[in-house]
Design a protein around this motif. Structure first.
Motif, PDB file in Angstrom:
ATOM      1  N   GLU A 144      29.136  41.044  34.722  1.00 18.12           N
ATOM      2  CA  GLU A 144      29.060  39.642  34.773  1.00 18.12           C
ATOM      3  C   GLU A 144      30.438  39.092  35.035  1.00 18.12           C
ATOM      4  O   GLU A 144      30.519  38.070  35.444  1.00 18.12           O
ATOM      5  CB  GLU A 144      28.596  39.292  33.303  1.00 18.12           C
ATOM      6  N   HIS A 145      31.557  39.671  34.520  1.00 14.76           N
ATOM      7  CA  HIS A 145      32.797  39.468  35.064  1.00 14.76           C
ATOM      8  C   HIS A 145      32.969  39.312  36.553  1.00 14.76           C
ATOM      9  O   HIS A 145      33.595  38.290  37.087  1.00 14.76           O
ATOM     10  CB  HIS A 145      33.940  40.188  34.300  1.00 14.76           C
ATOM     11  N   LEU A 146      32.396  40.360  37.263  1.00 11.30           N
ATOM     12  CA  LEU A 146      32.661  40.428  38.681  1.00 11.30           C
ATOM     13  C   LEU A 146      31.638  39.334  39.423  1.00 11.30           C
ATOM     14  O   LEU A 146      31.637  39.097  40.402  1.00 11.30           O
ATOM     15  CB  LEU A 146      32.258  41.826  39.059  1.00 11.30           C
ATOM     16  N   ARG A 147      30.900  38.851  38.648  1.00  7.42           N
ATOM     17  CA  ARG A 147      30.034  37.705  39.405  1.00  7.42           C
ATOM     18  C   ARG A 147      30.551  36.532  39.933  1.00  7.42           C
ATOM     19  O   ARG A 147      30.376  36.229  41.016  1.00  7.42           O
ATOM     20  CB  ARG A 147      29.114  37.120  38.402  1.00  7.42           C
ATOM     21  N   LYS A 148      31.717  36.315  39.538  1.00  6.62           N
ATOM     22  CA  LYS A 148      32.867  35.152  40.017  1.00  6.62           C
ATOM     23  C   LYS A 148      33.966  35.908  40.577  1.00  6.62           C
ATOM     24  O   LYS A 148      35.188  34.954  40.978  1.00  6.62           O
ATOM     25  CB  LYS A 148      32.986  34.032  39.066  1.00  6.62           C
ATOM     26  N   ASN A 149      33.874  37.081  40.670  1.00  5.67           N
ATOM     27  CA  ASN A 149      35.553  37.966  41.312  1.00  5.67           C
ATOM     28  C   ASN A 149      34.913  38.680  41.923  1.00  5.67           C
ATOM     29  O   ASN A 149      34.284  39.868  41.740  1.00  5.67           O
ATOM     30  CB  ASN A 149      36.057  38.164  39.902  1.00  5.67           C
ATOM     31  N   SER A 150      35.775  39.125  43.168  1.00  3.75           N
ATOM     32  CA  SER A 150      35.414  40.095  44.120  1.00  3.75           C
ATOM     33  C   SER A 150      36.326  41.320  43.468  1.00  3.75           C
ATOM     34  O   SER A 150      35.720  42.480  43.804  1.00  3.75           O
ATOM     35  CB  SER A 150      36.299  39.720  45.376  1.00  3.75           C
ATOM     36  N   PHE A 151      37.313  41.240  42.685  1.00  2.00           N
ATOM     37  CA  PHE A 151      38.004  42.351  42.118  1.00  2.00           C
ATOM     38  C   PHE A 151      38.499  41.708  40.546  1.00  2.00           C
ATOM     39  O   PHE A 151      37.999  40.639  40.259  1.00  2.00           O
ATOM     40  CB  PHE A 151      39.396  42.725  42.822  1.00  2.00           C
ATOM     41  N   ILE A 152      38.840  42.785  39.773  1.00  2.46           N
ATOM     42  CA  ILE A 152      39.174  42.209  38.487  1.00  2.46           C
ATOM     43  C   ILE A 152      39.740  41.194  38.213  1.00  2.46           C
ATOM     44  O   ILE A 152      39.630  40.190  37.215  1.00  2.46           O
ATOM     45  CB  ILE A 152      39.748  43.479  37.606  1.00  2.46           C
ATOM     46  N   LEU A 153      40.934  40.819  38.800  1.00  2.68           N
ATOM     47  CA  LEU A 153      41.735  39.462  38.695  1.00  2.68           C
ATOM     48  C   LEU A 153      41.602  38.511  39.899  1.00  2.68           C
ATOM     49  O   LEU A 153      42.089  37.540  40.051  1.00  2.68           O
ATOM     50  CB  LEU A 153      43.183  39.747  38.843  1.00  2.68           C
ATOM     51  N   GLY A 154      40.366  38.526  40.442  1.00  2.00           N
ATOM     52  CA  GLY A 154      40.125  37.529  41.597  1.00  2.00           C
ATOM     53  C   GLY A 154      39.755  38.259  43.069  1.00  2.00           C
ATOM     54  O   GLY A 154      39.202  39.351  43.177  1.00  2.00           O
ATOM     55  N   PRO A 155      40.502  37.643  44.008  1.00  2.00           N
ATOM     56  CA  PRO A 155      40.175  37.643  45.296  1.00  2.00           C
ATOM     57  C   PRO A 155      40.804  39.293  45.788  1.00  2.00           C
ATOM     58  O   PRO A 155      40.395  39.465  47.108  1.00  2.00           O
ATOM     59  CB  PRO A 155      40.433  36.605  46.295  1.00  2.00           C
ATOM     60  N   HIS A 156      41.850  39.614  45.277  1.00  2.00           N
ATOM     61  CA  HIS A 156      42.563  40.625  45.699  1.00  2.00           C
ATOM     62  C   HIS A 156      42.554  41.844  44.726  1.00  2.00           C
ATOM     63  O   HIS A 156      42.485  41.709  43.517  1.00  2.00           O
ATOM     64  CB  HIS A 156      44.234  40.402  46.164  1.00  2.00           C
ATOM     65  N   VAL A 157      42.427  43.205  45.258  1.00  2.00           N
ATOM     66  CA  VAL A 157      42.608  44.305  44.461  1.00  2.00           C
ATOM     67  C   VAL A 157      44.181  44.389  43.855  1.00  2.00           C
ATOM     68  O   VAL A 157      44.851  44.053  44.370  1.00  2.00           O
ATOM     69  CB  VAL A 157      42.333  45.434  45.332  1.00  2.00           C
ATOM     70  N   THR A 158      44.166  44.458  42.351  1.00  2.00           N
ATOM     71  CA  THR A 158      45.202  44.958  41.908  1.00  2.00           C
ATOM     72  C   THR A 158      45.292  45.997  40.854  1.00  2.00           C
ATOM     73  O   THR A 158      44.364  46.773  40.801  1.00  2.00           O
ATOM     74  CB  THR A 158      45.629  43.528  40.971  1.00  2.00           C
ATOM     75  N   PHE A 159      46.633  46.092  40.168  1.00  2.00           N
ATOM     76  CA  PHE A 159      46.501  47.289  39.222  1.00  2.00           C
ATOM     77  C   PHE A 159      45.568  47.382  38.376  1.00  2.00           C
ATOM     78  O   PHE A 159      45.385  48.273  37.968  1.00  2.00           O
ATOM     79  CB  PHE A 159      48.164  47.046  38.499  1.00  2.00           C
ATOM     80  N   SER A 160      45.053  46.106  38.104  1.00  2.00           N
ATOM     81  CA  SER A 160      44.062  46.163  36.693  1.00  2.00           C
ATOM     82  C   SER A 160      42.716  46.682  37.340  1.00  2.00           C
ATOM     83  O   SER A 160      42.015  47.084  36.517  1.00  2.00           O
ATOM     84  CB  SER A 160      43.829  44.920  36.247  1.00  2.00           C
ATOM     85  N   ASP A 161      42.312  46.809  38.679  1.00  2.00           N
ATOM     86  CA  ASP A 161      41.303  47.453  39.040  1.00  2.00           C
ATOM     87  C   ASP A 161      41.300  49.188  38.896  1.00  2.00           C
ATOM     88  O   ASP A 161      40.220  49.638  38.988  1.00  2.00           O
ATOM     89  CB  ASP A 161      41.020  47.331  40.490  1.00  2.00           C
ATOM     90  N   VAL A 162      42.436  49.718  38.651  1.00  2.00           N
ATOM     91  CA  VAL A 162      42.568  51.040  38.838  1.00  2.00           C
ATOM     92  C   VAL A 162      41.739  51.776  37.749  1.00  2.00           C
ATOM     93  O   VAL A 162      40.996  52.907  37.816  1.00  2.00           O
ATOM     94  CB  VAL A 162      44.005  51.581  38.595  1.00  2.00           C
ATOM     95  N   PRO A 163      41.812  51.514  36.429  1.00  2.00           N
ATOM     96  CA  PRO A 163      41.301  52.503  35.277  1.00  2.00           C
ATOM     97  C   PRO A 163      39.661  52.231  35.698  1.00  2.00           C
ATOM     98  O   PRO A 163      38.764  53.445  35.825  1.00  2.00           O
ATOM     99  CB  PRO A 163      41.593  51.904  33.938  1.00  2.00           C
ATOM    100  N   MET A 164      39.159  51.081  35.517  1.00  2.00           N
ATOM    101  CA  MET A 164      37.664  51.031  35.777  1.00  2.00           C
ATOM    102  C   MET A 164      37.270  51.448  37.203  1.00  2.00           C
ATOM    103  O   MET A 164      36.076  51.923  37.370  1.00  2.00           O
ATOM    104  CB  MET A 164      37.189  49.728  35.237  1.00  2.00           C
TER     105      MET A 164
END
Length: 206
Positions: A144-164
């Motif tokens: 559901e969070h990714l419904r409006k986000n390409s990556f965890i924090l928005g349009p770009h991959v970031t450090f926050s994408d790493v664990p999941m």
């Protein structure tokens, strides 16, 4: 040069190696733990008293706990968009990292260990079913969070994408039934096209 102590089939080591690769840090990884052993020696325990992997050595600085290492490397050596400048955005990233480790990781670990590292005759089917049900619900929140986000924090991959991001590879490659989470699968597909992800995360499950 960063030294990473830990075997490459550990999801926690994969987090760190993927991060280093995205940023472009020079690294030396040494096989420690599992079949390689070496994580219970006095020398290793002096660096990491938990005996777990990975351990990071950056000059005279030593750090353990994989999510902490990801944060340290990203904050110290990363740049935008991998490491956002806006602190409030960063803390949203930390929120999702903590959600993973506190909520999703236990369920995913149970499924992985039961299906990959436990002989069939010793598997606990009840534990697998319970963990699978919980993981399905939690991945639904991410979907559901990714419904409006390409990556965890928005349009770009970031450090926050790493664990999941490391965990979602396992989710889509374990022999399990999966709910039809379109946005989650699309995110996984986007990650799968990244060379650092391919080289450090998309490895045989062992």
């Amino acid at each position: 040069m960063l030294t990473i102590l830990g075997r490459n089939n550990s999801i926690n080591v994969q987090k760190v190696m993927w991060t280093c690769s995205e940023i472009g840090c020079q690294t030396e990884r040494r096989d420690i733990g599992g079949e390689f052993g070496g994580n219970n020696t006095p020398e290793y325990l002096k660096k990491n008293p938990t005996g777990q992997i990975p351990t990071l050595i950056d000059g005279k600085y030593i750090l353990w706990e994989s999510n902490t290492i990801v944060r340290y490397i990203s904050d110290t050596y990363g740049d935008t968009p991998w490491q956002p400048k806006d602190k409030k955005i960063c803390f949203l990233g930390h929120q999702w990292m903590d959600f993973y480790i506190a909520s999703l990781h236990p369920a995913m670990t149970t499924i992985f260990w039961q299906l990959i590292r436990t002989p069939i005759e010793k598997r606990n089917e009840s534990a697998i079913q319970h963990a699978h049900k919980k993981a399905t619900i939690l991945w639904g929140l991410v979907n559901e969070h990714l419904r409006k986000n390409s990556f965890i924090l928005g349009p770009h991959v970031t450090f926050s994408d790493v664990p999941m991001g490391c965990a979602v590879y396992r989710w889509y490659n374990l022999d399990i039934k999966r709910a039809n989470y379109y946005h989650l699968e699309s995110w996984y597909d986007r990650l799968s096209k990244r060379h650092p992800y391919q080289e450090n995360v998309m490895l045989p499950l062992t």
